[in-house]
Design an enzyme around this catalytic site. Sequence first.
Site, PDB file in Angstrom:
ATOM      1  CG  ASP A  35       3.159  -7.314   1.216  1.00 54.34           C
ATOM      2  OD1 ASP A  35       2.430  -6.302   1.291  1.00 54.34           O
ATOM      3  OD2 ASP A  35       3.323  -7.961   0.155  1.00 54.34           O
ATOM      4  CG  HIS A  80      11.134  -0.714  -2.586  1.00 51.38           C
ATOM      5  ND1 HIS A  80      10.070   0.114  -2.308  1.00 51.38           N
ATOM      6  CD2 HIS A  80      11.885  -0.057  -3.498  1.00 51.38           C
ATOM      7  CE1 HIS A  80      10.196   1.236  -3.009  1.00 51.38           C
ATOM      8  NE2 HIS A  80      11.269   1.160  -3.734  1.00 51.38           N
ATOM      9  CB  CYS A  96      30.681 -14.297   8.988  1.00 54.30           C
ATOM     10  SG  CYS A  96      29.457 -12.979   9.128  1.00 54.30           S
ATOM     11  N   GLY A 109      -2.261   1.659  -5.945  1.00 56.89           N
ATOM     12  CA  GLY A 109      -2.014   1.710  -4.508  1.00 56.89           C
ATOM     13  C   GLY A 109      -0.658   2.251  -4.112  1.00 56.89           C
ATOM     14  CG  ASN A 111      -3.431   5.621  -4.719  1.00 56.97           C
ATOM     15  OD1 ASN A 111      -2.926   4.556  -4.375  1.00 56.97           O
ATOM     16  ND2 ASN A 111      -3.278   6.744  -4.046  1.00 56.97           N
TER      17      ASN A 111
HETATM   18  N1  APR Z   1      -6.735   0.803  -2.214  1.00 53.26           N
HETATM   19  C1  APR Z   1      -6.017   1.623  -3.035  1.00 53.26           C
HETATM   20  N2  APR Z   1      -5.120   2.542  -2.577  1.00 53.26           N
HETATM   21  C2  APR Z   1      -4.972   2.630  -1.237  1.00 53.26           C
HETATM   22  C3  APR Z   1      -5.714   1.829  -0.325  1.00 53.26           C
HETATM   23  C4  APR Z   1      -6.636   0.877  -0.874  1.00 53.26           C
HETATM   24  N3  APR Z   1      -7.358   0.065  -0.099  1.00 53.26           N
HETATM   25  N4  APR Z   1      -5.349   2.169   0.948  1.00 53.26           N
HETATM   26  C5  APR Z   1      -4.417   3.166   0.819  1.00 53.26           C
HETATM   27  N5  APR Z   1      -4.212   3.443  -0.491  1.00 53.26           N
HETATM   28  C6  APR Z   1      -3.281   4.401  -1.098  1.00 53.26           C
HETATM   29  C7  APR Z   1      -3.037   5.653  -0.261  1.00 53.26           C
HETATM   30  O1  APR Z   1      -3.952   6.651  -0.683  1.00 53.26           O
HETATM   31  C8  APR Z   1      -1.602   6.023  -0.636  1.00 53.26           C
HETATM   32  O2  APR Z   1      -1.588   6.964  -1.717  1.00 53.26           O
HETATM   33  O3  APR Z   1      -2.051   3.746  -1.191  1.00 53.26           O
HETATM   34  C9  APR Z   1      -0.995   4.704  -1.150  1.00 53.26           C
HETATM   35  C10 APR Z   1       0.088   4.128  -0.265  1.00 53.26           C
HETATM   36  O4  APR Z   1       1.140   5.028  -0.262  1.00 53.26           O
HETATM   37  P1  APR Z   1       2.388   4.809   0.720  1.00 53.26           P
HETATM   38  O5  APR Z   1       1.908   4.480   2.064  1.00 53.26           O
HETATM   39  O6  APR Z   1       3.265   5.985   0.533  1.00 53.26           O
HETATM   40  O7  APR Z   1       3.064   3.479   0.133  1.00 53.26           O
HETATM   41  P2  APR Z   1       3.972   3.305  -1.172  1.00 53.26           P
HETATM   42  O8  APR Z   1       3.598   4.261  -2.239  1.00 53.26           O
HETATM   43  O9  APR Z   1       3.951   1.875  -1.505  1.00 53.26           O
HETATM   44  O10 APR Z   1       5.416   3.701  -0.575  1.00 53.26           O
HETATM   45  C11 APR Z   1       6.527   3.604  -1.416  1.00 53.26           C
HETATM   46  O11 APR Z   1       7.993   4.149   0.411  1.00 53.26           O
HETATM   47  O12 APR Z   1       8.233   3.924   2.643  1.00 53.26           O
HETATM   48  C12 APR Z   1       8.752   3.527   1.436  1.00 53.26           C
HETATM   49  O13 APR Z   1       9.892   1.552   0.795  1.00 53.26           O
HETATM   50  C13 APR Z   1       8.656   2.021   1.240  1.00 53.26           C
HETATM   51  O14 APR Z   1       7.867   0.776  -0.674  1.00 53.26           O
HETATM   52  C14 APR Z   1       7.610   1.889   0.148  1.00 53.26           C
HETATM   53  C15 APR Z   1       7.741   3.198  -0.602  1.00 53.26           C
END
Ligand code: APR
Length: 247
Positions: A105, A120, A154, A190, A216
């Site tokens: 993002d 990523h 292209c 996170g 997290n």
């Molecule tokens: N503060 C802290 N943690 C949070 C919050 C918050 N406000 N809201 C959600 N979370 C936590 C959730 O508990 C979860 O464990 O953030 C985590 C997000 O996990 P995912 O949705 O799996 O995201 P991420 O770990 O970044 O995914 C990794 O997977 O889908 C692919 O390429 C994509 O970069 C991404 C990768």
Amino acid sequence: MSDEKLDLLADRLRRASRVTILTGAGVSAASGVPTFRGSGGLWRQFRAEDLATPGAFSRDPVLVWEWYAWRRELIAACKPNPAHDVVARWSKSFERCTVITQNVDDLHVQADTANLLRVHGSLWELSCWRKCGASPWHDESVPLQTLPPLCPACGGLARPGVVWFGESLPRREMEAAAAACACDVFLTVGTSAIVYPAAGLVHEAKRGGAFTAELNLDPTPASAEVELAIHGPADRLLSDIAQRLIP
Ligand code: APR
């Protein structure tokens, strides 16, 4: 939120010169960016294999672009939150601080984060699907001028500049990320800690002797591995720790 744990982490950071921070979608949740696997997460609504793989793009590039166009529109309205601001401040306040993000993002970019590794990719970078030789280009237009967008060199299909499942992560960023595992404190913030190779970095840092900590909302597979796991919202936890670091 246990004060002792926050004090302990603040104390470790106060004594650290080399700090590495790995961030995931949870850091952008407070900005309104949907996570992938949390409640209301993208992979609960959509099938990753239909939208985030090279095969999906070959099969139906318009469907894949409609989905990325929707995410771009949603994220274009989002601003960095206090979690991004603290990480940006820390990226300039330690002797060496590296920020490794899985997020596409670019809110860390907007927050003016130093030493940022986007492992990523980015929603705002595009490249030529046919690899015609054109260099990737930056495009923040919302809506996109054409759907699907085309390669300016292209005229062929353009693809989003993000790393899809089954693709390798950018070598330069991953080499720098691996080097940054040699640190005093390695903080994951996170992330659900299940998508490799990024999820492997905290283990590499631990093997290298770093103090490892997780911030997290929910417990993850890394929670039992790190020295310190603190569960709560990233914006509040990071702001709280930053407060403790003020002399
Ligand atoms: N503060 C802290 N943690 C949070 C919050 C918050 N406000 N809201 C959600 N979370 C936590 C959730 O508990 C979860 O464990 O953030 C985590 C997000 O996990 P995912 O949705 O799996 O995201 P991420 O770990 O970044 O995914 C990794 O997977 O889908 C692919 O390429 C994509 O970069 C991404 C990768």
